[in-house]
Design an enzyme around this catalytic site. Structure first.
Site, short mmCIF file in Angstrom:
data_model
loop_
_atom_site.label_atom_id
_atom_site.label_comp_id
_atom_site.label_asym_id
_atom_site.label_seq_id
_atom_site.Cartn_x
_atom_site.Cartn_y
_atom_site.Cartn_z
N ILE A 148 125.37 -64.78 -12.42
CA ILE A 148 125.15 -65.40 -11.12
C ILE A 148 125.31 -64.37 -10.00
O ILE A 148 124.53 -64.33 -9.05
CB ILE A 148 126.11 -66.59 -10.91
N TYR A 149 126.33 -63.53 -10.13
CA TYR A 149 126.52 -62.47 -9.12
C TYR A 149 125.31 -61.54 -9.08
O TYR A 149 124.73 -61.29 -8.01
CB TYR A 149 127.79 -61.68 -9.44
#
Length: 247
Positions: A150-151
């Protein structure tokens, strides 16, 4: 140095780490810095540190996960010549353990907040005929890192927007670039223990970077010396190692 004399720079996430180093560096080179953060005490310290090196600064608190608060930050910042979208969050978890709140937090802070700041601040840059945006990305944006999906995806979105904005605003004289740090020694990375040191050994220089090294690269990209650099995602990561043949 007075490279940025007469310019105002907004640096998000400027009360610690890379953002703090960027704020100090831009102030040393003459910019008046709008320091953004969430903690007023740390914000006051950052402003004082900038003044101690002969610079000028003021602090604005805002929660970048809230869209309306980002808009308020843009309004209170006023006319900005240099926008540094540095603030970001990074959580590590496999896909099956990532919940909606984690997903929304990453994309809200790492993508939507820079988008709103560009949307609100760049039009005035266009009217004045000059301006710079520098987005802070990560090497995890183009190379998958376990647990950082996600990052990395949020920063990959910011990289794409960097290139889009470079085209969208370039004709008006506004340059948009990104700086992509590798592993860097900061207060936040210290919480990861030996992981960051291990990542440093994966770089060609065989070490982690320092926040001021990233700050100097950001200052260069925002400076007149980089006047023909636009739409670039600049790795500042110590270099990639060559592939080694299997033993």
């Amino acid at each position: 140095m007075t490279i940025f004399e007469g310019s105002t720079a907004l640096v998000t996430g400027a009360t610690s780490g890379i953002g703090y180093a960027i704020a100090i560096e831009l102030a040393r080179q003459g910019a008046e810095v709008v320091v953004h953060g969430r903690n007023a005490e740390r914000g006051a310290k950052a402003v004082q540190d900038i003044e101690n090196v002969g610079g000028r600064a003021r602090f604005i608190a805002a929660d970048l996960s809230e869209a309306d608060d980002v808009r308020r930050l843009a309004a209170e910042a006023g006319e900005v010549d240099i926008l540094i979208n540095n603030a970001g969050i990074y959580g590590f978890a496999p896909t099956v353990e990532t919940d909606d709140a984690d997903f929304d937090a990453h994309f809200g802070t790492n993508v939507r907040a820079p988008y709103i700041l560009v949307q609100k601040l760049v039009p005035a840059m266009i009217e004045r005929g000059h301006g710079n945006v520098v987005n802070i990305s990560t090497v995890a944006a183009d190379k998958p890192a376990a647990g950082a999906g996600i990052y990395g995806a949020s920063k990959a979105a910011l990289d794409l927007l960097t290139k889009l904005w470079a085209d969208e605003f370039g004709e008006a004289g506004i340059r948009v670039n990104a700086v992509s740090p590798g592993p860097v020694e900061t207060e936040g990375s210290a919480e990861l223990g030996d992981i960051v040191e291990g990542l440093g050994r994966t770089r060609a220089l065989q070490r982690v970077g320092q926040a001021d090294e990233i700050a100097k690269a950001v200052a260069f990209v925002a400076s007149p010396a980089a006047s023909y650099i636009n739409g670039v995602v600049l790795p500042v990561d110590g270099g990639s190692r060559a592939e080694r043949p299997a033993a």
